[in-house]
Design an enzyme around this catalytic site. Structure first.
Site, PDB file in Angstrom:
ATOM      1  CG  ASP A  41       5.790   3.680   1.087  1.00  0.00           C
ATOM      2  OD1 ASP A  41       5.971   4.343   2.132  1.00  0.00           O
ATOM      3  OD2 ASP A  41       4.665   3.503   0.587  1.00  0.00           O
ATOM      4  CE  LYS A  60       1.240   5.086   8.513  1.00  0.00           C
ATOM      5  NZ  LYS A  60      -0.113   5.610   8.650  1.00  0.00           N
ATOM      6  CE1 TYR A  63      -3.738   2.428   0.425  1.00  0.00           C
ATOM      7  CE2 TYR A  63      -2.510   3.296   2.301  1.00  0.00           C
ATOM      8  CZ  TYR A  63      -3.534   3.410   1.397  1.00  0.00           C
ATOM      9  OH  TYR A  63      -4.377   4.498   1.443  1.00  0.00           O
TER      10      TYR A  63
END
Length: 439
Positions: free
Chosen positions: A243, A276, A148
């Site tokens: 990522d 995050k 994702y």
């Protein structure tokens, strides 16, 4: 009589699609009413009905230090007094970019020389892909099934996280020609990687990969796989986008890449995305890479990216405070807490006779109701996922908040001390029995 969460969910569904602003929050895969959170502190969260839970979601990762760390809160408050948004450069942006670049180095390697701050992980990966296409002059992108990278067009086919939970193969609203620019291949499969480059190698701009998959459950790369991705991409004139929106600064001071390099896997991604933890719980993300790549971004180069709220001063303040407080001692504490809980999880499920695995990627872990830890998306989907809902609700009834999907990682924080860990350990046997009884 309904509690406050039921009332709020009913009200939310009348004005918000599905009653939530991000799909996995709807409890679609576990059933029941989502908890509407009113407060969080340290290792706990409290819902709108006043019930407090030991938290293993940690805002999906950002709360590395624990919720509402006093020094992070103070930094945000001080920034807010000076102004909420300027739409202009600030000194804090420079400091945060320098801090990110300085932390991401290991084994004598330093892949990040320039940093661009944005607001969300989706924006970071979207920009990284555009940048890779601009650098190479090519259109095709290779991604892996179950990974994702945000919800931008072309990246949702066979994606994990909320898409896996909802069993959707992709998303409506994405034009077929855009989706066709993404080549989805099985994860951890060197042969599939070789095949896609053999056929499309001179048209591929980049490979994008989660440093360690954590949105189809925790599925770590096989030893050497990430290094193989870099080698393969570079041999064909393509870039590697790593990522680390989820893993960056959570599993190691230099992210999962740093963890791998310290373990002897030496490779250099061209672009790394962060989110995050880098924003300390505020809306902030980033992408970084070597200067010759990053300087293709406007205003220096021809690849356009902009954002009024990029580098928002409150988010920057939270990110700076969090990264400065994320010392080696913090990682040691989080690692130890994760090891303790994952060991207790394995022990409880084993004692209850539940077929399972507890996959790890650094201090990230989760549960897979399968005899072996999955190594790809097909294996993750093949597990007995129906066992998770009763497990989840048993834990919640005992005051433990888990991610509401078997396809998510569990997150520990530096605020989880002995009382919280003991409460988690005490709740696991009953939850394991609930999983064992599931049909």
């Amino acid at each position: 009589m309904t509690d406050r969460n039921d009332d709020l969910f009913a009200a939310a569904r009348s004005v918000i699609p599905g009653g939530v602003n991000s799909p996995v929050r709807a409890y679609g895969s576990v059933g029941g009413t989502p908890r509407f959170l009113a407060q969080a502190s340290g290792a706990t969260v409290t819902d709108a009905a006043g019930t407090t839970y030991v938290d293993l979601v940690a805002s999906w990762g950002p709360a590395l230090l624990g919720h509402a760390h006093p020094e992070v809160v103070a930094a945000v408050q001080e920034a807010a007094v000076r102004g909420l948004s300027f739409g202009a450069p600030t000194e804090g942006e420079v400091e945060l970019a320098e801090l990110i670049a300085g932390r991401v180095q290991a084994g004598g390697l330093r892949p990040v020389e320039r940093v661009r701050l944005v607001s969300t992980g989706t924006e970071a990966t979207m920009t990284a892909i555009r940048l890779a296409r601009g650098v190479t002059g090519r259109d095709l992108l290779v991604k892996f099934a179950g990974h994702y990278h945000g919800h931008s067009d072309g990246l949702l086919a066979a994606a994990g996280s909320g898409v896996a939970t909802l069993a959707l193969p992709g998303s409506a609203g994405v034009p077929a020609p855009i989706a066709a620019q993404t080549l989805v291949v099985p994860y951890n499969d060197p042969d599939a990687l070789a095949e896609v480059f053999a056929e499309y190698g001179d048209r591929i701009a980049a490979i994008i990969v989660e440093a360690s998959a954590a949105n189809m459950g925790v599925v770590a790369p096989r030893p050497g796989f990430n290094a193989l991705l870099a080698e393969t991409a570079h041999a064909h004139g393509a870039l590697l986008i790593l990522d680390e929106v989820l893993t960056g600064f959570r599993v190691h001071s230099a992210g999962f890449w740093g963890l791998q390099v310290e373990a002897g896997e030496s490779y250099l991604p061209d672009i790394i995305t962060f989110g995050k933890v880098v924003g300390g719980g505020m809306p902030l993300a980033a992408l970084g890479g070597r200067a010759e790549v990053m300087d293709m971004l406007a205003p220096v180069g021809p690849v356009y990216q902009a954002g009024t709220l990029s580098g928002n001063p409150l988010s920057v303040a939270a990110g700076l405070a969090t990264l400065r407080l994320a010392t080696p001692e913090v990682y040691t504490r989080v690692n130890a807490a994760a090891a303790r809980v994952s060991t207790a999880l394995d022990r409880a499920l084993t004692h209850a006779g539940v077929v399972h695995a507890v996959p790890h990627a650094g201090n990230l872990f989760g549960v897979a109701f399968a005899p072996d830890a999955p190594h790809d998306y097909a294996a993750a989907l093949a597990q007995e996922s129906a066992r998770y809902a009763p497990f989840f609700h048993s834990m919640r009834e005992q005051g433990i908040a888990l991610p509401p999907s078997v396809f998510e990682a569990w997150f520990l924080t530096a605020a989880h001390g002995d009382p919280e860990l003991e409460k988690i350990e005490a709740a696991l046997p009953a939850a394991a029995r609930a999983a064992a009884a599931a049909v």
